[in-house]
Design a protein around this motif. Structure first.
Motif, mmCIF file in Angstrom:
data_model
loop_
_atom_site.group_PDB
_atom_site.id
_atom_site.type_symbol
_atom_site.label_atom_id
_atom_site.label_comp_id
_atom_site.label_asym_id
_atom_site.label_seq_id
_atom_site.Cartn_x
_atom_site.Cartn_y
_atom_site.Cartn_z
ATOM 1 N N GLN A 199 14.986 -7.312 11.796
ATOM 2 C CA GLN A 199 14.382 -7.096 10.748
ATOM 3 C C GLN A 199 14.671 -6.292 9.728
ATOM 4 O OE1 GLN A 199 9.935 -6.041 11.080
ATOM 5 N NE2 GLN A 199 9.628 -8.267 10.593
ATOM 6 N N GLU A 251 -1.566 -0.030 8.931
ATOM 7 C CA GLU A 251 -0.394 -0.847 9.289
ATOM 8 C C GLU A 251 -0.125 -2.131 8.544
ATOM 9 O OE1 GLU A 251 1.558 -0.263 11.997
ATOM 10 O OE2 GLU A 251 0.778 1.533 11.843
ATOM 11 N N HIS A 252 -1.113 -2.600 7.997
ATOM 12 C CA HIS A 252 -1.152 -3.637 7.061
ATOM 13 C C HIS A 252 -0.364 -3.255 5.705
ATOM 14 C CE1 HIS A 252 -3.440 -7.441 5.334
ATOM 15 N NE2 HIS A 252 -2.101 -7.275 4.883
ATOM 16 N N LYS A 311 2.200 -0.968 5.696
ATOM 17 C CA LYS A 311 3.447 -0.705 6.129
ATOM 18 C C LYS A 311 3.908 -2.313 6.168
ATOM 19 C CE LYS A 311 3.188 3.735 8.342
ATOM 20 N NZ LYS A 311 3.084 4.376 9.939
ATOM 21 N N ALA A 312 3.112 -3.057 6.823
ATOM 22 C CA ALA A 312 4.070 -4.632 6.763
ATOM 23 C C ALA A 312 4.291 -5.030 5.535
ATOM 24 C CB ALA A 312 2.960 -5.459 7.734
ATOM 25 N N ARG A 327 7.794 -3.376 4.196
ATOM 26 C CA ARG A 327 8.842 -4.004 4.817
ATOM 27 C C ARG A 327 9.317 -5.146 4.181
ATOM 28 N NH1 ARG A 327 6.388 -2.051 9.899
ATOM 29 N NH2 ARG A 327 5.504 -3.897 10.042
#
Ligand SMILES: [Zn+2]
Length: 341
Positions: free
Chosen positions: A180, A290-291, A293-294, A297
């Motif tokens: 990823q 977390e959302h 950070k996703a 990416r």
């Protein structure tokens, strides 16, 4: 008598080659014609796509020679790129060796088709003869300020430790190893095409009659809107103190200044300094962090194709005209490189 194509084609191809039939003449009194087909990538073997493509250029070059033109019909090899690197790694050979071996093989295959290229002008884009001009252009553009360095987000494979082009990212993973990818902020070189966007856009009008509509639209979208309004929005007092007084406002950019009155929210890119500060200091619940950070990416191209999404940053700003308090969001469709992010 049977037609023996192997014998006859070989005989005439040898004659053409020995007598330099397809080389342009040093005769400036003749009308000139330059016929260039797109250079093949030296991937190893010729396929039917090459046969089709180079036959078209060859027919045009031969027709002009028949009409008395002094024709330059060169061929070259578009030799740089990741495929050479990938093949070199998997075959354990130097990319240069792999590339030039392929070129030699493919040149033989192409010439067995009887294509009328100028053999004396055959070159690869990896030859120093060619790269020295590319370097000279780059230095000229650098000295004129058309090329400049700036930090920007790049697709980064943490396994191969390499930057990837958007085309080399497949479903948000590295095309070589499947890891990823990450978005990494790095210095990179930019070309200031924005200096020319007005000129490019207005010149497209000259092509209006001859070119397909969708090609012109694609070009317009690619060049992009050059005019818009940049302004600052003030954060609410509660939001300023929530951010430890580190930020008091943020800059926004719009191509539609006439819609400011009806604004109901503002959105920052996932890479914006305020968003980064929120993450570093855990100013939002873990699931929201977390959302975000996703979102970070995902590469620019994948973002453009994926579902629009955003979330409330639990911050507010003040509408410049109505003084109303409005929500500030982070959204995956805001580009950090566009406007001010
Ligand atoms: Zn990789």
């Amino acid at each position: 008598m049977e037609y023996n194509h192997i014998e006859i084609e070989k005989k005439w191809q040898q004659y053409w080659s020995d007598n330099h039939i397809f080389e342009p003449k040093d005769d400036y009194s003749l009308p000139k014609k330059y016929v260039l087909s797109m250079f093949p990538y030296p991937s190893g073997r010729i396929h039917m796509g090459h046969v089709r493509n180079y036959t078209i250029g060859d027919a045009i070059a031969r027709a002009y020679r028949k009409k008395g033109f002094n024709v330059l019909h060169p061929i070259g090899w578009d030799a740089f790129g990741m495929p050479a690197e990938n093949a070199a790694i998997s075959n354990k050979v130097h990319p240069k060796e792999w590339t030039y071996k392929n070129i030699d093989y493919m040149r033989k295959e192409l010439s067995s088709l009887g294509l009328s290229f100028s053999k004396q002008r055959d070159f690869a884009t990896s030859d120093p003869l060619y790269t020295k001009f590319e370097q000279a252009f780059f230095i000229d553009m650098w000295n004129k300020g058309i090329v400049y360095r700036k930090k920007g987000l790049l697709n980064w494979c943490p396994h191969d430790l390499t930057v990837l082009a958007n085309e080399q990212v497949i479903e948000n993973c590295c095309w070589r190893c499947g890891t990823q990818i990450e978005q990494k902020e790095m210095y990179q070189y930019y070309i200031k095409i924005t200096d020319y966007s007005k000129e490019l856009l207005s010149d497209l009008e000259k092509l209006e009659d001859g070119w397909p509509k969708q090609v012109l639209t694609m070009q317009r979208n690619w060049i992009g809107e050059s005019e818009g309004l940049k302004f600052k929005l003030k954060l609410s007092d509660e939001s300023i103190s929530k951010l430890d007084n580190k930020f008091s406002d943020f800059e926004v950019f719009t191509t539609r200044a006439d819609t400011i009155y009806g604004v109901t929210y503002a959105a920052l890119s996932p890479e914006h300094a305020i968003v980064k500060y929120i993450i570093e200091n855990s100013l939002l619940p873990v699931d929201k962090i977390e959302h975000i950070k996703a979102m970070q990416r995902v590469g620019a191209r994948e973002r453009a194709m994926s579902e629009k999404e955003g979330l409330y940053l639990e911050l507010d700003f003040v509408h410049p005209l109505t003084n109303e308090k409005l929500p500030l969001w982070v959204a995956n469709f805001v580009l950090s490189d566009y406007g001010s992010g």
